[in-house]
Design an enzyme around this catalytic site. Sequence first.
Site, PDB file in Angstrom:
ATOM      1  N   GLU A 164      -9.320   2.904  -5.438  1.00 13.83           N
ATOM      2  CA  GLU A 164     -10.231   3.246  -4.347  1.00 13.83           C
ATOM      3  C   GLU A 164      -9.889   4.625  -3.800  1.00 13.83           C
ATOM      4  OE1 GLU A 164     -10.940  -1.209  -2.429  1.00 13.83           O
ATOM      5  OE2 GLU A 164     -10.163   0.401  -1.179  1.00 13.83           O
ATOM      6  N   LYS A 205       0.820  -1.216   0.000  1.00 16.04           N
ATOM      7  CA  LYS A 205       0.000   0.000   0.000  1.00 16.04           C
ATOM      8  C   LYS A 205       0.856   1.269   0.000  1.00 16.04           C
ATOM      9  CE  LYS A 205      -3.142  -2.910  -0.117  1.00 16.04           C
ATOM     10  NZ  LYS A 205      -3.806  -3.185  -1.390  1.00 16.04           N
ATOM     11  N   ARG A 217      -7.613  -6.466  -9.819  1.00 15.42           N
ATOM     12  CA  ARG A 217      -8.447  -7.590 -10.253  1.00 15.42           C
ATOM     13  C   ARG A 217      -9.792  -7.072 -10.757  1.00 15.42           C
ATOM     14  NH1 ARG A 217      -9.243  -6.898  -4.734  1.00 15.42           N
ATOM     15  NH2 ARG A 217     -11.422  -6.383  -4.308  1.00 15.42           N
TER      16      ARG A 217
HETATM   17  C1  MV4 Z   1      -9.480   5.285   5.892  1.00 16.80           C
HETATM   18  C2  MV4 Z   1     -10.613   5.766   6.586  1.00 16.80           C
HETATM   19  C3  MV4 Z   1     -10.570   7.055   7.077  1.00 16.80           C
HETATM   20  N1  MV4 Z   1      -9.480   7.823   6.888  1.00 16.80           N
HETATM   21  N2  MV4 Z   1      -8.411   6.086   5.726  1.00 16.80           N
HETATM   22  C4  MV4 Z   1     -10.961   0.782   5.405  1.00 16.80           C
HETATM   23  C5  MV4 Z   1     -10.712  -0.190   4.330  1.00 16.80           C
HETATM   24  C6  MV4 Z   1      -9.504   0.278   3.634  1.00 16.80           C
HETATM   25  N3  MV4 Z   1      -9.658   0.048   2.231  1.00 16.80           N
HETATM   26  C7  MV4 Z   1      -9.381   1.729   3.968  1.00 16.80           C
HETATM   27  N4  MV4 Z   1     -10.315   1.983   5.007  1.00 16.80           N
HETATM   28  C8  MV4 Z   1     -10.479   3.204   5.545  1.00 16.80           C
HETATM   29  N5  MV4 Z   1      -9.429   4.054   5.380  1.00 16.80           N
HETATM   30  C9  MV4 Z   1      -8.428   7.323   6.219  1.00 16.80           C
HETATM   31  N6  MV4 Z   1      -7.343   8.098   6.048  1.00 16.80           N
HETATM   32  C10 MV4 Z   1     -11.706   4.905   6.735  1.00 16.80           C
HETATM   33  C11 MV4 Z   1     -11.647   3.623   6.212  1.00 16.80           C
HETATM   34  C12 MV4 Z   1     -12.822   2.820   6.358  1.00 16.80           C
HETATM   35  C13 MV4 Z   1     -13.571   2.441   5.243  1.00 16.80           C
HETATM   36  C14 MV4 Z   1     -13.197   2.770   3.945  1.00 16.80           C
HETATM   37  C15 MV4 Z   1     -13.945   2.368   2.865  1.00 16.80           C
HETATM   38  C16 MV4 Z   1     -15.113   1.651   3.056  1.00 16.80           C
HETATM   39  C17 MV4 Z   1     -15.504   1.326   4.320  1.00 16.80           C
HETATM   40  C18 MV4 Z   1     -14.749   1.704   5.431  1.00 16.80           C
HETATM   41  C19 MV4 Z   1     -15.158   1.369   6.713  1.00 16.80           C
HETATM   42  C20 MV4 Z   1     -14.411   1.741   7.795  1.00 16.80           C
HETATM   43  C21 MV4 Z   1     -13.240   2.463   7.611  1.00 16.80           C
END
Ligand code: MV4
Length: 447
Positions: free
Chosen positions: A275, A116, A291
């Site tokens: 994303e 990442k 993917r």
């Molecule tokens: C974050 C965030 C808030 N701030 N990064 C969770 C999964 C991973 N792909 C990244 N995630 C998150 N990163 C920052 N700087 C909150 C999440 C997150 C989240 C992101 C996408 C979809 C659902 C989520 C659920 C909880 C937290």
Amino acid sequence: MFKKVLIANRGEIALRVHRACQEMGIRTVAVHSTADATAMHVRLADESVCIGPPAARDSYLNVAAILSAASITGADAIHPGYGFLSENANFAEMVEAHGFTFIGPTAEHIRMMGDKIAAKQAMKSLGVPLVPGSDGELASLDEARAVAERILYPVLIKAAAGGGGRGMKVAHSADELEEAWRVARTEAKAAFGNDAVYMEKYLDRPRHIELQVLADTHGHVVHFGERDCSLQRRHQKLVEEAGSPALTAAERDALGAQVTAGLSKLGYRNAGTLEFLWQDGQFAFIEMNTRLQVEHPVTEMVCGIDLVKEQLRVAAGEKLGYTQSDISFSGHAIECRITAEDPESFAPSPGRVNTYHAPGGLGVRVDSALYSGYAVPPHYDSLVAKLVVHGKTRAEAIARMRRALAEMVVDGIRTTLPLHQRIMEDAQFQSGDYTIHWLERFVGLKG
Ligand code: MV4
């Protein structure tokens, strides 16, 4: 074009890939575990090979067995679907080393995006916006403190080898930082064998918006717009939409132009998804998936393209044959992921499906490997059907989804169908005004 493709997956996605191959005149080879001998993907494929016992590590993750199956059946290429080996760079390398085409990006790009920190550095160099944070790996707790003071609390510590929500710890203030640092590193080491971590500003109410891209091997890259995947519980998506109710066409086009130009420079190939977190009108890149994604059908519905056929074409070396201006977005699409789970407790509910009846009608698509009498095995992911609808407007898509959900019958096991019906009926969902936190609260509230 390939003559024969081995599909290294099961369930609805194995069927999905088979369908694209079939329409292109490509023969298919299914692989399956002993638990899946009577599965629909095995029935429909031109040939099938049993590759091991039920446990995924002995079958769908068994690289030697899959390569042997490709070899004895004379396949030209391997499609990994999603999950299992789809983002395993070593597998992609092995596939190519044995003379087959891996239908996906290069091993190098899979490896880069799996790290990442490397993924963020690549995107930063291409001018893609990021969440404020550390410049790469945090070398020490002292460095973590210094970065947090610069970007201000709350902050998140994330595992470099993480993704999909695993190995994240939030610190709301300086006195929580040491604990977050220690726990994040310990968990990262235990889960991934790699304790490298980085820091980001914690965004407290973002939407999760992702961009679908496709690249050929001749430097052409296009995007197929965005999906809004904010409706998730414990990092499992339940409902996805294309486009996002929060985004304007101008915002999508601006992001898309920047991303496609960047990926062309990077030499990226095949399908991919970037994303982003979206908050206060700003995008921030967090991860890239190398993917085909579960929710790709909503994109197909609004763009009128078949992403798997496109993957096959570019993997075979064909040029895209169209440009960004040839891609247009029509109407709105919604996907409900129907899983074999209790709709309230989310406890797994495998077992025999006595009656299966799929809804139909204009603008309704069901991607499922179910049939009446099929026993959902307990060994794998609980997804049993993706119900996807398209409408001229978001309101029409919601009305269509409510109608289709009411028609659908999956009898004998518990499924999340009733929960999806409740979501579609909810006024706030209907307003389109929700964040990544909305669904967890919604499922916590009764009736
Ligand atoms: C974050 C965030 C808030 N701030 N990064 C969770 C999964 C991973 N792909 C990244 N995630 C998150 N990163 C920052 N700087 C909150 C999440 C997150 C989240 C992101 C996408 C979809 C659902 C989520 C659920 C909880 C937290």
